[in-house]
Design a protein around this motif. Structure first.
Motif, PDB file in Angstrom:
ATOM      1  N   PHE A 138      81.304 -58.265  35.420  1.00 44.76           N
ATOM      2  CA  PHE A 138      82.295 -57.671  34.678  1.00 44.76           C
ATOM      3  C   PHE A 138      83.896 -58.152  35.117  1.00 44.76           C
ATOM      4  O   PHE A 138      84.837 -57.594  34.719  1.00 44.76           O
ATOM      5  N   ASP A 139      83.925 -59.360  35.828  1.00 45.04           N
ATOM      6  CA  ASP A 139      84.799 -59.886  36.028  1.00 45.04           C
ATOM      7  C   ASP A 139      85.318 -60.621  34.685  1.00 45.04           C
ATOM      8  O   ASP A 139      84.732 -60.284  33.616  1.00 45.04           O
ATOM      9  N   PRO A 140      86.722 -61.281  34.485  1.00 39.87           N
ATOM     10  CA  PRO A 140      87.001 -61.809  33.420  1.00 39.87           C
ATOM     11  C   PRO A 140      85.921 -62.761  32.960  1.00 39.87           C
ATOM     12  O   PRO A 140      85.204 -63.541  33.734  1.00 39.87           O
ATOM     13  N   TYR A 141      85.813 -62.819  31.697  1.00 44.47           N
ATOM     14  CA  TYR A 141      84.761 -63.752  31.426  1.00 44.47           C
ATOM     15  C   TYR A 141      84.338 -65.021  31.592  1.00 44.47           C
ATOM     16  O   TYR A 141      83.325 -65.279  32.333  1.00 44.47           O
ATOM     17  N   ASP A 142      85.642 -65.766  31.850  1.00 37.64           N
ATOM     18  CA  ASP A 142      85.272 -67.162  32.482  1.00 37.64           C
ATOM     19  C   ASP A 142      84.632 -67.083  33.985  1.00 37.64           C
ATOM     20  O   ASP A 142      84.057 -67.809  34.313  1.00 37.64           O
ATOM     21  N   GLN A 143      85.130 -66.055  34.765  1.00 33.63           N
ATOM     22  CA  GLN A 143      84.788 -65.821  36.060  1.00 33.63           C
ATOM     23  C   GLN A 143      83.475 -65.518  35.986  1.00 33.63           C
ATOM     24  O   GLN A 143      82.477 -65.876  36.928  1.00 33.63           O
TER      25      GLN A 143
END
Length: 229
Positions: free
Chosen positions: A27-32
């Protein structure tokens, strides 16, 4: 990341099921989250190696199932495990993975048998064929009764539907008969309703005997599978 191990027995024999909870990184930013998938895949591979070394479990008896980014995680784990038995990718994530080198995403070399269920090829899922067998229920772009997918980007009805198709396919009475078909246009034109070189069964009962792309229709509402489909 934590591992939950449960014991299960069904008509096909006794199984040990391990559920991987990587929600802390998913659930981090998508790229992460995309970057995190490689780490999770590597950790899963190490766990499987431990099971192999301590219990003599053959890699060929290991079956990985993953949804969205989890499908690519299974691929990353599989590329580290020689002779892994099977991977099922449930609508593998599309953004950052569509039309890239096979080393970056799940592909047919990650296990002895890789089958893919495509349900949301126009938004969250990958549309290209990447497995030994690729299933496109209802065309693989949008699923029935998921019209809201087009109106509200926060809703991933079609993307999640792959999970429900797979769960239902475990039922012995459920048979998602799938027909060989080259394109969605052929499917829409009703040109894919014969077995030709061989039909397949989408989901848990998919087999190694026939490879390629397969299309089928499902029911609009649960149960999505029926004897009449």
């Amino acid at each position: 990341m934590s591992f939950h191990i449960t014991y299960h027995a069904d008509a096909k024999g006794e199984m040990n099921i391990i559920v991987v909870d990587w929600s802390g990184g998913a659930f981090d930013p998508y790229d992460q989250a995309v970057a995190n998938t490689r780490v999770v895949g590597a950790v899963i591979a190490e766990l499987v190696k431990v099971l192999h070394n301590l219990t003599n479990t053959e890699y060929s008896n290991i079956y990985l199932v993953g949804h969205s980014l989890g499908a690519h995680i299974c691929g990353y784990a599989g590329e580290r495990l020689p002779g892994l038995g099977r991977i099922t990718g449930l609508d593998p994530a599309g953004p950052f993975f569509q039309y890239v080198d096979s080393a970056v995403r799940i592909d047919s070399t990650d296990a002895d048998f890789v089958d893919i269920i495509h349900t949301d090829g126009s938004r969250y899922g990958i549309s290209e064929a990447v497995g030994d067998v690729d299933f496109y229920p209802n065309g693989g772009v949008h699923q029935p009764a998921c019209l809201s997918d087009h109106l509200d980007p926060s809703i991933a009805c079609s993307h999640v539907r792959a999970i429900y198709y797979f769960i239902e396919s475990i039922n012995p009475s459920c048979h998602y008969k799938s027909f060989p078909c080259k394109t969605k246009d052929d499917f829409v034109s009703d040109k894919c309703n014969a077995c030709g070189s061989g039909c397949q069964e989408m989901g848990y009962k998919a087999h190694r005997n026939t490879s390629g792309t397969f299309y089928l229709k499902t029911r609009w509402h649960y149960p999505y599978c029926s004897k009449n489909v």
